[in-house]
Design an enzyme around this catalytic site. Structure first.
Site, short mmCIF file in Angstrom:
data_model
loop_
_atom_site.label_atom_id
_atom_site.label_comp_id
_atom_site.label_asym_id
_atom_site.label_seq_id
_atom_site.Cartn_x
_atom_site.Cartn_y
_atom_site.Cartn_z
CE1 TYR A 1 -2.72 -0.81 -12.44
CE2 TYR A 1 -4.78 0.42 -13.15
CZ TYR A 1 -3.80 -0.32 -12.65
OH TYR A 1 -4.82 -1.40 -12.34
CG HIS B 1 -5.14 -2.15 -7.32
ND1 HIS B 1 -3.39 -2.31 -7.50
CD2 HIS B 1 -5.21 -3.02 -8.34
CE1 HIS B 1 -3.72 -2.12 -8.25
NE2 HIS B 1 -4.46 -3.14 -8.98
#
Length: 342
Positions: free
Chosen positions: A97, A154
């Protein structure tokens, strides 16, 4: 994907996925939407048990991507600490992120005693043991902690991802070694593309004698009508006492653009499912207040209330155009940055 849906359906029955697929196509009755987890309240926040663990987590979690969007990192830190002070203890994040910026900001926010108040989760993209181990260590450094409560694989969005993760020299080895070393406590996975991939991940894990502690998946007022994670995957998680982490309750605000539902309705719907926590993006104090208002006003919904809400979204949800994470690459960070996979 290299394999189409029809071909995969032909092979599903021999791999134990048929029941889930039938549910996703509407052949089985919907999951018990009117029977969410037993909850406890403290102030305006609700707390639930995380799957078969004994961890108590807030019914609403703080999304990691959104707290990296502020121009001033002090604003991010203010949002995180305000959320914790008011009762949100589930912190979401990811190695990729904002190129690590979200983890860095959260790491700063969790100083001065805040780390001890939260259940800290982050995610990594690596599919090889080497890349995964490197990313886990980098996340620990950025978050300024010696232990992450929950680490998750992820963007498990491709049918081959589970096989890569559990292959010899794959990312599963890194996660298990990190757990053995005390760097992480629990292990889960996330994905947003197609329930088939989630089911495949659960199947491959079982073949390797591994059971996940958590699974993160899209759960929202439109999902039930199109490639439904709620119908296909959620029953399997409940059956196996795997902690359910709901995400994309508003699809990064895109679902709201349909003009069929309001933000708190979206949060209430996801909270009404057997979720341990519903992770939502909070990028301002106004949105933080909205999240707490959803928790404060939440009451278990009746089957009639659930049906009425789904009826409002049925037509606009039929083709997935408001769930872009399913039908486009807009949310596929690892597709745009394949080097993250290792």
């Amino acid at each position: 994907m290299d394999i189409n849906r029809r071909d995969f359906l032909k092979t599903a029955s021999i791999s134990g996925l048929a029941a889930g697929l039938a549910a996703s196509e509407g052949f089985l009755s919907p999951l018990l939407a009117a029977t969410p987890q037993q909850t406890t309240r403290n102030g305006d926040m609700i707390y639930r048990t995380l799957g078969r663990t004994k961890e108590k987590v807030s019914a609403i979690g703080l999304g990691g991507h959104h707290i990296g969007r502020q121009k001033d990192e002090q604003e991010s830190i203010k949002i995180i600490r305000s959320a914790i002070d008011r009762g949100i203890n589930f912190m979401d994040n990811c190695w990729d992120y904002h190129n690590g910026g979200s983890e860095i900001r959260m790491g700063k926010a969790l100083q001065n005693g805040y780390r001890q108040k939260v259940f800290l989760m982050t995610k990594f993209d690596g599919r090889t043991k080497q890349s995964a181990a490197k990313q886990i260590d980098e996340s620990l450094k950025r978050l300024q902690t010696d232990r992450i409560d929950l680490i998750q694989f992820h963007e498990v969005i491709r049918l081959e991802d589970p096989d890569r993760i559990f292959a010899p020299g794959g990312a599963a080895e890194a996660a298990l070694e990190a757990q053995k070393a005390g760097k992480v406590r629990y292990i889960g996975f996330t994905g947003h593309k197609d329930p088939l991939v989630h089911l495949r991940m659960l199947e491959v894990a079982a073949q390797n004698n591994f059971r996940f502690d958590t699974v993160q998946l899209p759960l929202n007022v439109m999902d039930a009508h199109f490639r439904s994670f709620e119908r296909a995957v959620l029953p399997r998680l409940v059956q196996n006492q795997i902690g359910v982490l709901g995400m994309k309750s508003m699809g990064d605000q895109i679902i709201l653009k349909s003009n069929t539902v309001k933000p708190i309705e979206c949060l209430h719907y996801a909270m009404n499912l057997p979720t341990s926590t519903v992770i939502t993006g909070i990028d301002s104090m106004e949105i933080l207040n909205q999240a707490f208002e959803a928790a404060r006003t939440f009451k278990p919904m009746s089957q009639e209330q659930t049906a009425a809400l789904l009826a409002k979204t049925a037509k606009v949800a039929a083709k997935g155009e408001y769930e872009l994470f399913k039908i486009s690459d807009r949310f596929d960070g690892t597709a745009k940055n394949p080097e993250w996979l290792g």
